[in-house]
Design a protein around this motif. Structure first.
Motif, PDB file in Angstrom:
ATOM      1  N   LYS A  76       0.825  -1.212   0.000  1.00  0.00           N
ATOM      2  CA  LYS A  76       0.000   0.000   0.000  1.00  0.00           C
ATOM      3  C   LYS A  76       0.855   1.257   0.000  1.00  0.00           C
ATOM      4  O   LYS A  76       0.527   2.253  -0.644  1.00  0.00           O
ATOM      5  CB  LYS A  76      -0.958   0.008   1.190  1.00  0.00           C
ATOM      6  CG  LYS A  76      -2.097  -0.980   1.037  1.00  0.00           C
ATOM      7  CD  LYS A  76      -2.959  -0.997   2.300  1.00  0.00           C
ATOM      8  CE  LYS A  76      -4.026  -2.056   2.197  1.00  0.00           C
ATOM      9  NZ  LYS A  76      -4.807  -2.178   3.446  1.00  0.00           N
ATOM     10  N   GLN A  77       1.960   1.233   0.738  1.00  0.00           N
ATOM     11  CA  GLN A  77       2.845   2.393   0.804  1.00  0.00           C
ATOM     12  C   GLN A  77       3.476   2.683  -0.551  1.00  0.00           C
ATOM     13  O   GLN A  77       3.774   3.840  -0.867  1.00  0.00           O
ATOM     14  CB  GLN A  77       3.953   2.177   1.833  1.00  0.00           C
ATOM     15  CG  GLN A  77       3.454   2.229   3.251  1.00  0.00           C
ATOM     16  CD  GLN A  77       4.563   1.919   4.254  1.00  0.00           C
ATOM     17  OE1 GLN A  77       5.700   1.703   3.901  1.00  0.00           O
ATOM     18  NE2 GLN A  77       4.189   1.879   5.529  1.00  0.00           N
ATOM     19  N   GLN A  78       3.662   1.681  -1.362  1.00  0.00           N
ATOM     20  CA  GLN A  78       4.274   1.859  -2.677  1.00  0.00           C
ATOM     21  C   GLN A  78       3.340   2.607  -3.636  1.00  0.00           C
ATOM     22  O   GLN A  78       3.783   3.185  -4.617  1.00  0.00           O
ATOM     23  CB  GLN A  78       4.651   0.503  -3.292  1.00  0.00           C
ATOM     24  CG  GLN A  78       5.686  -0.256  -2.521  1.00  0.00           C
ATOM     25  CD  GLN A  78       7.007   0.489  -2.447  1.00  0.00           C
ATOM     26  OE1 GLN A  78       7.499   1.016  -3.436  1.00  0.00           O
ATOM     27  NE2 GLN A  78       7.580   0.555  -1.250  1.00  0.00           N
ATOM     28  N   TYR A  79       2.051   2.576  -3.356  1.00  0.00           N
ATOM     29  CA  TYR A  79       1.074   3.187  -4.250  1.00  0.00           C
ATOM     30  C   TYR A  79       0.490   4.497  -3.717  1.00  0.00           C
ATOM     31  O   TYR A  79      -0.509   4.984  -4.194  1.00  0.00           O
ATOM     32  CB  TYR A  79      -0.056   2.196  -4.551  1.00  0.00           C
ATOM     33  CG  TYR A  79       0.440   1.025  -5.365  1.00  0.00           C
ATOM     34  CD1 TYR A  79       0.702   1.174  -6.720  1.00  0.00           C
ATOM     35  CD2 TYR A  79       0.696  -0.195  -4.764  1.00  0.00           C
ATOM     36  CE1 TYR A  79       1.184   0.114  -7.467  1.00  0.00           C
ATOM     37  CE2 TYR A  79       1.170  -1.268  -5.501  1.00  0.00           C
ATOM     38  CZ  TYR A  79       1.417  -1.101  -6.854  1.00  0.00           C
ATOM     39  OH  TYR A  79       1.899  -2.153  -7.598  1.00  0.00           O
ATOM     40  N   LYS A  80       1.101   5.077  -2.691  1.00  0.00           N
ATOM     41  CA  LYS A  80       0.628   6.352  -2.140  1.00  0.00           C
ATOM     42  C   LYS A  80       1.111   7.498  -2.987  1.00  0.00           C
ATOM     43  O   LYS A  80       2.132   7.537  -3.563  1.00  0.00           O
ATOM     44  CB  LYS A  80       1.096   6.534  -0.699  1.00  0.00           C
ATOM     45  CG  LYS A  80       0.297   5.713   0.256  1.00  0.00           C
ATOM     46  CD  LYS A  80       0.695   6.048   1.662  1.00  0.00           C
ATOM     47  CE  LYS A  80      -0.171   5.271   2.626  1.00  0.00           C
ATOM     48  NZ  LYS A  80       0.134   5.586   3.992  1.00  0.00           N
TER      49      LYS A  80
END
Length: 80
Positions: A76-80
């Motif tokens: 999820k952090q990669q797509y923020k």
């Protein structure tokens, strides 16, 4: 660990075949999981042949769920 979470138990030879690993590699990893209390080991004989079954513990189930949650958060952090 994912195999043991998805199944009630699994024996050594079936794990080895499914994972396509050597005896030593599998034994080493299973020993680490057992040492942490993530799995239990049951040794018996089937038709005079040794049979070793592995089963997840509640602690192992929780650790696996936490691992998946950490992976999901990382993705999820990669797509923020």
């Amino acid at each position: 660990m994912s195999i043991l979470v998805a199944n009630e138990h699994y024996d050594f030879n079936s794990l080895k075949e499914l994972l396509e690993v050597t005896d030593g590699n599998l034994a080493s990893n299973l020993k680490s999981l057992e040492k942490e209390g993530y799995i239990t080991v049951e040794k018996s004989f089937v038709d005079r042949k040794p049979n070793t079954k592995y089963q997840k513990t509640a602690k192992g189930q929780k650790a696996f769920e936490n691992h998946l949650l950490a992976l999901e958060n990382l993705i999820k952090q990669q797509y923020k």
